[in-house]
Design an enzyme around this catalytic site. Structure first.
Site, PDB file in Angstrom:
ATOM      1  N   TYR A  14       3.970   6.342  10.034  1.00 23.63           N
ATOM      2  CA  TYR A  14       3.123   5.230   9.581  1.00 23.63           C
ATOM      3  C   TYR A  14       3.952   4.136   8.914  1.00 23.63           C
ATOM      4  O   TYR A  14       3.750   2.945   9.166  1.00 23.63           O
ATOM      5  CB  TYR A  14       2.057   5.762   8.607  1.00 23.63           C
ATOM      6  CG  TYR A  14       0.885   4.828   8.421  1.00 23.63           C
ATOM      7  CD1 TYR A  14      -0.263   4.949   9.195  1.00 23.63           C
ATOM      8  CD2 TYR A  14       0.935   3.808   7.477  1.00 23.63           C
ATOM      9  CE1 TYR A  14      -1.336   4.093   9.038  1.00 23.63           C
ATOM     10  CE2 TYR A  14      -0.139   2.935   7.314  1.00 23.63           C
ATOM     11  CZ  TYR A  14      -1.267   3.078   8.095  1.00 23.63           C
ATOM     12  OH  TYR A  14      -2.317   2.225   7.950  1.00 23.63           O
TER      13      TYR A  14
ATOM     14  N   HIS B 229       0.857  -1.186   0.000  1.00 21.57           N
ATOM     15  CA  HIS B 229       0.000   0.000   0.000  1.00 21.57           C
ATOM     16  C   HIS B 229       0.895   1.238   0.000  1.00 21.57           C
ATOM     17  O   HIS B 229       1.725   1.403   0.886  1.00 21.57           O
ATOM     18  CB  HIS B 229      -0.917   0.018   1.230  1.00 21.57           C
ATOM     19  CG  HIS B 229      -2.108  -0.883   1.085  1.00 21.57           C
ATOM     20  ND1 HIS B 229      -3.398  -0.453   1.173  1.00 21.57           N
ATOM     21  CD2 HIS B 229      -2.181  -2.211   0.817  1.00 21.57           C
ATOM     22  CE1 HIS B 229      -4.239  -1.464   0.974  1.00 21.57           C
ATOM     23  NE2 HIS B 229      -3.513  -2.549   0.762  1.00 21.57           N
TER      24      HIS B 229
ATOM     25  N   LYS C 147       0.600   0.048  15.041  1.00 15.82           N
ATOM     26  CA  LYS C 147       2.001   0.001  15.465  1.00 15.82           C
ATOM     27  C   LYS C 147       2.348  -1.246  16.284  1.00 15.82           C
ATOM     28  O   LYS C 147       3.521  -1.568  16.462  1.00 15.82           O
ATOM     29  CB  LYS C 147       2.344   1.249  16.299  1.00 15.82           C
ATOM     30  CG  LYS C 147       2.567   2.482  15.472  1.00 15.82           C
ATOM     31  CD  LYS C 147       3.958   2.487  14.861  1.00 15.82           C
ATOM     32  CE  LYS C 147       4.058   3.320  13.608  1.00 15.82           C
ATOM     33  NZ  LYS C 147       3.750   2.612  12.358  1.00 15.82           N
TER      34      LYS C 147
ATOM     35  N   TYR D  93      -9.046   6.208   6.807  1.00 12.84           N
ATOM     36  CA  TYR D  93      -9.192   6.565   8.217  1.00 12.84           C
ATOM     37  C   TYR D  93     -10.110   7.782   8.232  1.00 12.84           C
ATOM     38  O   TYR D  93      -9.699   8.857   7.792  1.00 12.84           O
ATOM     39  CB  TYR D  93      -7.843   6.951   8.835  1.00 12.84           C
ATOM     40  CG  TYR D  93      -6.883   5.795   9.062  1.00 12.84           C
ATOM     41  CD1 TYR D  93      -6.115   5.265   8.039  1.00 12.84           C
ATOM     42  CD2 TYR D  93      -6.723   5.257  10.351  1.00 12.84           C
ATOM     43  CE1 TYR D  93      -5.221   4.222   8.264  1.00 12.84           C
ATOM     44  CE2 TYR D  93      -5.831   4.214  10.586  1.00 12.84           C
ATOM     45  CZ  TYR D  93      -5.085   3.704   9.537  1.00 12.84           C
ATOM     46  OH  TYR D  93      -4.197   2.678   9.766  1.00 12.84           O
TER      47      TYR D  93
ATOM     48  N   PRO E 199      -4.987   0.778  18.674  1.00 13.44           N
ATOM     49  CA  PRO E 199      -4.748   0.197  17.353  1.00 13.44           C
ATOM     50  C   PRO E 199      -4.583   1.192  16.202  1.00 13.44           C
ATOM     51  O   PRO E 199      -4.042   0.823  15.161  1.00 13.44           O
ATOM     52  CB  PRO E 199      -5.984  -0.677  17.119  1.00 13.44           C
ATOM     53  CG  PRO E 199      -7.037  -0.113  18.001  1.00 13.44           C
ATOM     54  CD  PRO E 199      -6.324   0.449  19.195  1.00 13.44           C
TER      55      PRO E 199
HETATM   56  C1  DHB Z   1      -5.787  -2.563  10.410  1.00  8.03           C
HETATM   57  C2  DHB Z   1      -5.766  -2.285  11.767  1.00  8.03           C
HETATM   58  C3  DHB Z   1      -5.294  -1.081  12.213  1.00  8.03           C
HETATM   59  O1  DHB Z   1      -5.256  -0.805  13.534  1.00  8.03           O
HETATM   60  C4  DHB Z   1      -4.847  -0.112  11.336  1.00  8.03           C
HETATM   61  O2  DHB Z   1      -4.418   1.093  11.807  1.00  8.03           O
HETATM   62  C5  DHB Z   1      -4.855  -0.400   9.984  1.00  8.03           C
HETATM   63  C6  DHB Z   1      -5.318  -1.613   9.531  1.00  8.03           C
HETATM   64  C7  DHB Z   1      -6.316  -3.860   9.914  1.00  8.03           C
HETATM   65  O3  DHB Z   1      -6.670  -4.705  10.735  1.00  8.03           O
HETATM   66  O4  DHB Z   1      -6.410  -4.033   8.698  1.00  8.03           O
END
Ligand code: DHB
Length: 390
Positions: free
Chosen positions: A385, A75, A297, A204, A293
């Site tokens: 990121y 990505h 990270k 996001y 989440p």
């Molecule tokens: C996923 C989970 C995340 O916390 C994130 O920031 C991006 C992707 C996932 O499970 O695909």
């Protein structure tokens, strides 16, 4: 009857941190034993996050049989949505790096297969009771194996890579929880659904109704999350209510719906243990820290810990030089606190907290604008990121 085994490094936990550590040690010629209380099947099927930093991917791709480049997807950016519009952040042009979507349980299937093929002593269904002798040069793990027998693993070093409910952590910090915490007044409702992707890249999205993340898994299965109350019972919503909650949070995108095959509520917590090492006992990954989440990270930070620890153990066990182990915690904590900040920043900027005032809400949108309307702002996000160099 107690079975006693002797090894150089006893690793508690066959998650990404424990398995990768055993691989790096084996590559250096250092023997280890890995134990986990779960079965192999549990380890290989539990759904977790899916985003790997560039440095994590480069490490995993070098392991024999890794499918990260064939099954995973590169990505090159993410979309930040707010006030009804999407703003793409392009990673390669800003940082020269990308991320890969490759779910954690696929990483674990690769690592378990590679370690077993490499002759690793890897034991499932082993419950650790205690860690002894942290302040000696021969610490030990006392456990019960899958057949109910007592197992004692004597080692030069014990590593706790056994997750947020770590049983090794008390041997390092003196208690089950000792550390720095933050709780958040929200959680994520996560689903897996059978549907085609609604977007090529991750979205996001911050909306007045709260946050949503549109992620993917494959051409036919998708992963999505939306902000919810931490006390919400995942069984309490109908599929229609779930789709409505998601769709309202991503106003610019038409979600492609399908049967929901898994649902869970993920609690948000930030935690860093008071210490990562006591004598010859070390904790890494979720045993040492937890991040919320947003920004994915968690597994990447575990990998970064393990890279530093493998070098430190190499010094101690092959050259008799303890200096890298002595400074391990201090060096690992620099990245841990950067990742804590990054995860906290992404979380607070994108979520609407119940106690947010009008000022807070407008300020957070101002913060998002400061990021997307500035190349410096975009670069700051992209660096965090895609992951700072290991
Ligand atoms: C996923 C989970 C995340 O916390 C994130 O920031 C991006 C992707 C996932 O499970 O695909």
């Amino acid at each position: 009857m107690t079975a006693t085994v002797r090894t150089r490094v006893a690793i508690v936990g066959a998650g990404p941190a424990g398995l990768l550590l055993s691989h790096l040690l084996a590559t250096a010629g250092i023997e280890s034993v890995v134990v986990d209380s779960r079965t192999r099947e549990q380890i290989e099927t539990t759904i977790r996050a899916g985003i790997l930093e560039q440095g994590t991917v480069d490490l995993l791709a070098a392991i024999e049989g890794s499918r990260v480049h064939t099954v995973g997807h590169r990505h090159d950016g993410i979309v930040l949505g707010f006030e009804g519009s999407g703003h793409r952040i392009d990673f390669p042009s800003l940082t020269g790096r990308s991320v890969w979507l490759y779910p954690q349980h696929e990483v674990l299937k690769d690592l378990v297969a590679a370690r077993l093929a490499g002759g690793q002593d890897l034991r499932f269904g082993v419950t650790v009771e205690a860690v002894e002798g942290a302040d000696t040069t021969s610490p030990a793990v006392v456990a019960t194996d899958a057949e109910g027998r007592t197992l004692r693993i004597e080692a030069d070093v014990v590593v706790g890579a056994d997750g947020s409910r770590s049983v090794v952590r008390p041997a390092v910090v003196g208690s089950r929880s000792g550390g720095r915490f933050r709780e958040y007044p929200f959680a994520w409702f996560g689903i897996l659904c059978e549907a085609p992707p609604s977007s090529d890249e991750l979205i996001y999205s911050r909306s007045d109704a709260g946050f949503a993340l549109i992620s993917q898994r494959s051409e036919t299965v998708q992963r999505m999350y939306f902000q919810c109350d931490p006390e919400l019972d995942p069984a309490s919503l109908s599929e229609a209510q779930i789709w409505d909650a998601l769709q309202r949070r991503v106003p610019g995108t038409v979600l492609r719906e399908g049967p929901i095959i898994q649902r869970d509520v993920l609690r948000f917590r930030s935690f860093v243990a008071n210490d990562l090492r006591r004598g010859r006992v070390v904790i890494v990954g979720d045993a040492a820290h937890t991040v919320p989440p947003t920004g994915a990270k968690g597994m990447n930070l575990a990998v970064a810990d393990v890279v530093l620890l493998a070098e430190a153990l190499d010094g101690l066990l092959l050259r008799g030089d303890a200096s890298l182990l002595d400074t391990f915690a201090e060096r690992a904590l620099r990245r841990i606190w950067k990742a804590q900040h990054f995860s906290w920043w992404m979380t607070t900027m994108l979520h609407v907290a119940p106690e947010d005032s009008e000022f807070d809400r407008l300020r957070e949108v101002g913060e998002l604008r400061s990021v997307v309307e500035s190349e410096a702002g975009q670069t700051y996000l992209a660096e965090g990121y895609t992951g700072w160099p290991l």
